[in-house]
Write a protein that holds these residues in place. Structure first.
Motif, PDB file in Angstrom:
ATOM      1  N   ARG A 454       0.830  -1.210   0.000  1.00  0.00           N
ATOM      2  CA  ARG A 454       0.000   0.000   0.000  1.00  0.00           C
ATOM      3  C   ARG A 454       0.861   1.255   0.000  1.00  0.00           C
ATOM      4  O   ARG A 454       0.621   2.190  -0.790  1.00  0.00           O
ATOM      5  CB  ARG A 454      -0.902  -0.007   1.238  1.00  0.00           C
ATOM      6  N   ASP A 455       1.868   1.296   0.871  1.00  0.00           N
ATOM      7  CA  ASP A 455       2.688   2.500   0.990  1.00  0.00           C
ATOM      8  C   ASP A 455       3.454   2.797  -0.303  1.00  0.00           C
ATOM      9  O   ASP A 455       3.545   3.956  -0.750  1.00  0.00           O
ATOM     10  CB  ASP A 455       3.672   2.347   2.152  1.00  0.00           C
ATOM     11  N   LEU A 456       4.018   1.767  -0.925  1.00  0.00           N
ATOM     12  CA  LEU A 456       4.775   1.973  -2.163  1.00  0.00           C
ATOM     13  C   LEU A 456       3.858   2.379  -3.313  1.00  0.00           C
ATOM     14  O   LEU A 456       4.204   3.256  -4.123  1.00  0.00           O
ATOM     15  CB  LEU A 456       5.540   0.706  -2.522  1.00  0.00           C
ATOM     16  N   LEU A 457       2.689   1.770  -3.378  1.00  0.00           N
ATOM     17  CA  LEU A 457       1.765   2.101  -4.472  1.00  0.00           C
ATOM     18  C   LEU A 457       1.247   3.536  -4.350  1.00  0.00           C
ATOM     19  O   LEU A 457       1.019   4.202  -5.367  1.00  0.00           O
ATOM     20  CB  LEU A 457       0.600   1.113  -4.488  1.00  0.00           C
ATOM     21  N   LEU A 458       1.057   4.011  -3.141  1.00  0.00           N
ATOM     22  CA  LEU A 458       0.640   5.402  -2.974  1.00  0.00           C
ATOM     23  C   LEU A 458       1.716   6.361  -3.490  1.00  0.00           C
ATOM     24  O   LEU A 458       1.403   7.393  -4.112  1.00  0.00           O
ATOM     25  CB  LEU A 458       0.334   5.687  -1.502  1.00  0.00           C
ATOM     26  N   GLN A 459       2.970   6.020  -3.265  1.00  0.00           N
ATOM     27  CA  GLN A 459       4.047   6.863  -3.778  1.00  0.00           C
ATOM     28  C   GLN A 459       4.119   6.778  -5.304  1.00  0.00           C
ATOM     29  O   GLN A 459       4.419   7.771  -5.981  1.00  0.00           O
ATOM     30  CB  GLN A 459       5.378   6.452  -3.150  1.00  0.00           C
ATOM     31  N   VAL A 460       3.866   5.579  -5.849  1.00  0.00           N
ATOM     32  CA  VAL A 460       3.830   5.436  -7.304  1.00  0.00           C
ATOM     33  C   VAL A 460       2.731   6.303  -7.902  1.00  0.00           C
ATOM     34  O   VAL A 460       2.939   6.995  -8.917  1.00  0.00           O
ATOM     35  CB  VAL A 460       3.613   3.950  -7.682  1.00  0.00           C
ATOM     36  N   ARG A 461       1.573   6.312  -7.294  1.00  0.00           N
ATOM     37  CA  ARG A 461       0.465   7.129  -7.799  1.00  0.00           C
ATOM     38  C   ARG A 461       0.816   8.610  -7.766  1.00  0.00           C
ATOM     39  O   ARG A 461       0.581   9.351  -8.741  1.00  0.00           O
ATOM     40  CB  ARG A 461      -0.791   6.881  -6.957  1.00  0.00           C
ATOM     41  N   ASN A 462       1.379   9.065  -6.661  1.00  0.00           N
ATOM     42  CA  ASN A 462       1.742  10.482  -6.563  1.00  0.00           C
ATOM     43  C   ASN A 462       2.828  10.857  -7.576  1.00  0.00           C
ATOM     44  O   ASN A 462       2.825  11.972  -8.124  1.00  0.00           O
ATOM     45  CB  ASN A 462       2.213  10.791  -5.141  1.00  0.00           C
ATOM     46  N   TYR A 463       3.722   9.938  -7.824  1.00  0.00           N
ATOM     47  CA  TYR A 463       4.764  10.172  -8.830  1.00  0.00           C
ATOM     48  C   TYR A 463       4.135  10.322 -10.211  1.00  0.00           C
ATOM     49  O   TYR A 463       4.494  11.243 -10.980  1.00  0.00           O
ATOM     50  CB  TYR A 463       5.747   8.994  -8.811  1.00  0.00           C
ATOM     51  N   CYS A 464       3.200   9.448 -10.559  1.00  0.00           N
ATOM     52  CA  CYS A 464       2.541   9.506 -11.870  1.00  0.00           C
ATOM     53  C   CYS A 464       1.745  10.797 -12.029  1.00  0.00           C
ATOM     54  O   CYS A 464       1.733  11.405 -13.111  1.00  0.00           O
ATOM     55  CB  CYS A 464       1.625   8.295 -12.061  1.00  0.00           C
ATOM     56  N   LEU A 465       1.075  11.221 -10.958  1.00  0.00           N
ATOM     57  CA  LEU A 465       0.306  12.459 -11.032  1.00  0.00           C
ATOM     58  C   LEU A 465       1.226  13.657 -11.263  1.00  0.00           C
ATOM     59  O   LEU A 465       0.910  14.567 -12.049  1.00  0.00           O
ATOM     60  CB  LEU A 465      -0.505  12.650  -9.742  1.00  0.00           C
ATOM     61  N   TYR A 466       2.358  13.678 -10.572  1.00  0.00           N
ATOM     62  CA  TYR A 466       3.290  14.794 -10.705  1.00  0.00           C
ATOM     63  C   TYR A 466       3.904  14.841 -12.105  1.00  0.00           C
ATOM     64  O   TYR A 466       4.033  15.916 -12.703  1.00  0.00           O
ATOM     65  CB  TYR A 466       4.389  14.667  -9.645  1.00  0.00           C
ATOM     66  N   LYS A 467       4.268  13.684 -12.629  1.00  0.00           N
ATOM     67  CA  LYS A 467       4.902  13.616 -13.950  1.00  0.00           C
ATOM     68  C   LYS A 467       3.897  13.605 -15.104  1.00  0.00           C
ATOM     69  O   LYS A 467       4.302  13.572 -16.278  1.00  0.00           O
ATOM     70  CB  LYS A 467       5.763  12.353 -14.038  1.00  0.00           C
ATOM     71  N   LYS A 468       2.615  13.623 -14.799  1.00  0.00           N
ATOM     72  CA  LYS A 468       1.558  13.540 -15.803  1.00  0.00           C
ATOM     73  C   LYS A 468       1.690  12.270 -16.650  1.00  0.00           C
ATOM     74  O   LYS A 468       1.512  12.285 -17.873  1.00  0.00           O
ATOM     75  CB  LYS A 468       1.543  14.783 -16.700  1.00  0.00           C
ATOM     76  N   LEU A 469       2.000  11.187 -15.965  1.00  0.00           N
ATOM     77  CA  LEU A 469       2.146   9.897 -16.625  1.00  0.00           C
ATOM     78  C   LEU A 469       0.886   9.072 -16.431  1.00  0.00           C
ATOM     79  O   LEU A 469       0.092   9.330 -15.507  1.00  0.00           O
ATOM     80  CB  LEU A 469       3.349   9.136 -16.030  1.00  0.00           C
TER      81      LEU A 469
END
Length: 489
Positions: A454-469
């Motif tokens: 859960r913790d890693l996936l939340l960081q992955v989601r925030n990364y994708c949102l920031y990079k517009k991926l």
């Protein structure tokens, strides 16, 4: 000293087992329930009438819930409330002092005394000139206002105690209710556990250990590494029993008022809007001084102090707050992060070593009175420390179940990513998770934890949102998440 009197807390007795038709002393059905039972008996043997009766009952339903063995019946007169007119007068005058004026039914709803009992008292107080009629209200009611004489009396009452909520319930009635609804008289099956833990990934081995521990009705240690779900497991234990209980809003004991119902920790069961009575016609058959809640689950963490284990009084309002034991009766009390409380571990253990053995507790009231109350909850100590390092053998003997919450196996760890990815809004990629394990776990001998997906996936989601991926689990995003998450671990 108030005692448990005749209340029998031996739940091996047939009269308190689920399904028994016998009720402990003082536990009564409402009038409607008694009438339905009587009618059913009268037609027993006539198949057609029995079938018709059952169909009518199913259509009408039961506002009190079919899972209830105990129902606090609505009082028919002041004597049945175990209160006197002076106690009711104090609540009414203090309410009117703040409100100014209110209809009789509004006053009834405020102090939870049926309007049929309250209205004659209001008329008597008008004769004493402490309240007066201001004008007529609907359906034979009046708007009552406090007089100068009543205001002086109300201020005196307020200095003694500022409380003007629900009229209190007596200690004997509370003891009978707790005996009738005890968690020790409930038993959870394997199906109950799987339903309660449906949103968690629990191994069959863990179910096999949890089930008997929960059915013991006593206590358990949950220990293991941080992040493996000890608190999540503890918070779901009570739902295994799947029913509700009635508790008093307020306890009254020789002048001390103790608030038991706490909206912050108790989940009230709200009925249909049609069930809300207006103080004049109460068709529920239930004493409004009681509230129906889900069996409570109360979690106390590192902030736990000794004062929370005792009845405490607000020095300004002089209203008492119930201890955690009282609030959690008939439910579960979780001591989270055990060993990290502000109080010394020995202090906590010495406070509870007798209650855990005897199933009752003694509480000191501000008046100096000591009362004996049930200690009827499943106690769960959740810790990432070894129990043997925290407590001695005498205390461990009183906690019969010690259950380790282990690290997840590799297949469970991968399954957690698969479950959590769509919940956080990501597209799952099995190859990316294999890359994560092969690159960031195995070479570093990094242990798996249940919280990490859960913790890693939340960081992955925030990364994708920031990079517009695209919101998808990728190797690049996982590398970024791992660098952040494990930088200090």
């Amino acid at each position: 000293m108030a005692k448990l009197d005749d209340v029998n807390f031996d739940f091996d007795d047939e009269s308190t087992k689920p399904g028994s038709t016998e009720r402990p002393a003082g536990v009564r059905h409402s009038q409607g329930a008694r009438a339905a039972s009587s009618d059913r008996d009268a037609i027993r043997g006539n198949v057609e009438l029995e079938e018709l009766f059952d169909r009518v009952q199913n259509l009408l339903g039961d506002a009190r819930g079919s899972d209830q063995n105990f129902i606090p019946p609505i009082p028919e007169n002041l004597e049945q409330t175990k209160l006197n007119s002076d106690e009711v007068e104090r609540l009414v005058l203090k309410f009117l002092l703040q409100k100014g004026s209110a209809a009789g039914r509004e006053i009834s709803n405020q102090i939870k005394i049926p309007f049929g009992i309250l209205f004659p008292l209001l008329k008597a107080w008008k004769q004493e000139q402490i309240i007066t009629f201001r004008n007529a209200a609907e359906m034979g009611d009046y708007v009552f206002a406090i007089t100068d004489l009543g205001r002086d009396r109300a201020r005196k009452y307020q200095r003694e105690c500022a409380y003007y909520g629900s009229a209190p319930v007596g200690l004997p009635e509370y003891l009978h209710a707790m005996a009738a609804q005890s968690i020790a008289g409930k038993h959870a099956t394997e199906d109950d556990l799987k339903k309660a833990f449906a949103d968690l990934l629990i191994s069959e081995e863990m179910f096999e250990r949890l089930g008997p521990a929960i059915n013991s009705g006593r206590g358990m240690f949950l220990f293991g590494e941080p992040g493996n779900g000890k608190t999540s497991i503890a918070e779901r234990v009570t739902s295994c029993f799947g029913d509700t209980v009635w508790i008093p809003r307020t306890l009254g004991i020789d002048g001390d008022l103790i608030r038991v119902f706490d909206p912050g920790v108790h989940e009230e069961i709200i009925g249909d809007e049609d069930d809300e009575d207006d103080g004049l016609f109460d068709l529920s058959g239930v004493d409004p001084r009681w509230v129906r809640i889900r069996r409570p689950t109360i979690v106390a963490g590192g902030e736990l102090t000794m004062s929370e284990l005792e009845v405490t009084q607000n020095p300004v309002t002089r209203v008492c707050e119930a201890s955690l034991q009282l609030k959690s009766n008939c439910g579960t009390l979780v001591i989270d992060d055990f060993g990290r409380q502000q109080m010394p571990v020995d202090t906590l253990l010495n406070r509870w070593i007798v209650p855990l053995e005897k199933r009752f507790d003694f509480l000191n009231l501000p008046s100096g009175k000591k009362i004996q109350v049930p200690f009827d909850q499943l106690i769960i100590f959740s810790t990432n420390l070894e129990p043997d390092d925290l407590v001695d053998g005498a205390f461990l003997r009183r906690i019969p179940y010690k259950i380790q919450v282990p690290d997840p196996r590799p297949e469970h760890f991968v399954k957690l990513f698969e479950i959590m990815a769509p919940k956080v809004g990501l597209i799952y990629d099995a190859e990316a998770i294999d890359y994560l394990i092969d690159t960031h776990y195995i070479p570093y001998q990094r242990p798996f934890r249940n919280c990490q997906p859960r913790d890693l996936l939340l960081q992955v989601r925030n990364y994708c949102l920031y990079k517009k991926l695209p919101k998808k689990v990728t190797r690049e995003a996982l590398d970024f998440a791992v660098d952040n998450y494990f930088s200090l671990l």
